[in-house]
Write a protein that holds these residues in place. Structure first.
Motif, PDB file in Angstrom:
ATOM      1  N   ASP A  94      -1.008   6.332  -8.782  1.00  0.00           N
ATOM      2  CA  ASP A  94      -0.628   7.463  -9.624  1.00  0.00           C
ATOM      3  C   ASP A  94       0.657   7.053 -10.340  1.00  0.00           C
ATOM      4  O   ASP A  94       0.975   5.869 -10.402  1.00  0.00           O
ATOM      5  N   SER A  95       1.401   7.996 -10.857  1.00  0.00           N
ATOM      6  CA  SER A  95       2.578   7.652 -11.647  1.00  0.00           C
ATOM      7  C   SER A  95       3.726   7.082 -10.818  1.00  0.00           C
ATOM      8  O   SER A  95       4.656   6.507 -11.354  1.00  0.00           O
ATOM      9  N   SER A  96       3.640   7.186  -9.478  1.00  0.00           N
ATOM     10  CA  SER A  96       4.759   6.707  -8.676  1.00  0.00           C
ATOM     11  C   SER A  96       4.398   5.746  -7.546  1.00  0.00           C
ATOM     12  O   SER A  96       5.274   5.069  -7.020  1.00  0.00           O
ATOM     13  N   VAL A  97       3.140   5.674  -7.151  1.00  0.00           N
ATOM     14  CA  VAL A  97       2.780   4.843  -6.002  1.00  0.00           C
ATOM     15  C   VAL A  97       1.372   4.262  -6.162  1.00  0.00           C
ATOM     16  O   VAL A  97       0.514   4.869  -6.792  1.00  0.00           O
ATOM     17  N   CYS A  98       1.182   3.071  -5.581  1.00  0.00           N
ATOM     18  CA  CYS A  98      -0.154   2.479  -5.481  1.00  0.00           C
ATOM     19  C   CYS A  98      -0.539   2.450  -4.006  1.00  0.00           C
ATOM     20  O   CYS A  98       0.271   2.070  -3.154  1.00  0.00           O
ATOM     21  N   LEU A  99      -1.741   2.874  -3.724  1.00  0.00           N
ATOM     22  CA  LEU A  99      -2.240   2.873  -2.351  1.00  0.00           C
ATOM     23  C   LEU A  99      -2.787   1.495  -1.997  1.00  0.00           C
ATOM     24  O   LEU A  99      -3.071   0.680  -2.876  1.00  0.00           O
ATOM     25  N   LYS A 100      -2.968   1.275  -0.703  1.00  0.00           N
ATOM     26  CA  LYS A 100      -3.534   0.021  -0.236  1.00  0.00           C
ATOM     27  C   LYS A 100      -4.944  -0.147  -0.807  1.00  0.00           C
ATOM     28  O   LYS A 100      -5.721   0.797  -0.863  1.00  0.00           O
ATOM     29  N   GLU A 101      -5.274  -1.375  -1.208  1.00  0.00           N
ATOM     30  CA  GLU A 101      -6.598  -1.660  -1.777  1.00  0.00           C
ATOM     31  C   GLU A 101      -7.687  -1.366  -0.742  1.00  0.00           C
ATOM     32  O   GLU A 101      -7.492  -1.563   0.455  1.00  0.00           O
ATOM     33  N   SER A 102      -8.829  -0.874  -1.213  1.00  0.00           N
ATOM     34  CA  SER A 102      -9.962  -0.544  -0.351  1.00  0.00           C
ATOM     35  C   SER A 102     -11.229  -1.234  -0.862  1.00  0.00           C
ATOM     36  O   SER A 102     -11.386  -1.452  -2.052  1.00  0.00           O
ATOM     37  N   THR A 103     -12.131  -1.509   0.072  1.00  0.00           N
ATOM     38  CA  THR A 103     -13.473  -1.931  -0.284  1.00  0.00           C
ATOM     39  C   THR A 103     -14.400  -0.797   0.137  1.00  0.00           C
ATOM     40  O   THR A 103     -14.499  -0.474   1.326  1.00  0.00           O
ATOM     41  N   ILE A 104     -15.036  -0.179  -0.854  1.00  0.00           N
ATOM     42  CA  ILE A 104     -15.961   0.925  -0.592  1.00  0.00           C
ATOM     43  C   ILE A 104     -17.365   0.348  -0.523  1.00  0.00           C
ATOM     44  O   ILE A 104     -17.783  -0.381  -1.420  1.00  0.00           O
ATOM     45  N   LYS A 105     -18.083   0.673   0.567  1.00  0.00           N
ATOM     46  CA  LYS A 105     -19.443   0.142   0.756  1.00  0.00           C
ATOM     47  C   LYS A 105     -20.442   1.291   0.747  1.00  0.00           C
ATOM     48  O   LYS A 105     -20.177   2.343   1.318  1.00  0.00           O
ATOM     49  N   LEU A 106     -21.572   1.045   0.078  1.00  0.00           N
ATOM     50  CA  LEU A 106     -22.649   2.017   0.088  1.00  0.00           C
ATOM     51  C   LEU A 106     -23.977   1.311  -0.137  1.00  0.00           C
ATOM     52  O   LEU A 106     -24.007   0.134  -0.498  1.00  0.00           O
TER      53      LEU A 106
END
Length: 128
Positions: free
Chosen positions: A113-125
């Motif tokens: 978002d405008s202030s933080v980046c979250l930890k990268e994720s691998t989404i599986k489906l």
């Protein structure tokens, strides 16, 4: 984690007589958040861009991932491309003869978002 800010669905077309199939992956990104586009058009962020991988019971070939163009995001440190809102990624592939098993899809994403980046994720489906 980044996966908490994006909902992912996938729809697969019927396999044609030549074994070709198209999968449409829809990313619904939470308002106020973005994912790095592919291409992100920024050397430093290249490792964080959205990436899609598709696998089947048997080896798939002729895999082509058509990433949509991102929106330019302007920052003091430089501009880069992002995905916001609802984004559709199209994957075309050729399956081995007789392989009709569901496809395993994995999507690497990093949400910011405008202030933080979250930890990268691998989404599986799975796509039927």
């Amino acid at each position: 984690k980044s996966e908490s800010k994006v909902k992912v669905t996938a729809e697969a077309s019927k396999i044609d007589k030549d074994g070709k199939q198209t999968v449409t992956i829809t990313l619904a990104i939470e308002k106020g958040w973005h994912l790095y586009a592919n291409p992100v058009n920024h050397d430093f962020l290249e490792g964080a861009q959205t990436r899609v991988k598709v696998a089947a019971k048997s080896k798939v070939s002729e895999v082509r991932v058509k990433y949509p163009a991102g929106k330019v995001h302007v920052e003091k440190t430089g501009n880069y491309d992002v995905y916001e809102g609802v984004v559709k990624i199209e994957v075309s592939l050729k399956r081995a003869a007789g392989d009709t098993a569901p496809l395993a899809i994995s999507i690497d994403v990093q949400a910011c978002d405008s202030s933080v980046c979250l930890k990268e994720s691998t989404i599986k489906l799975m796509a039927p």
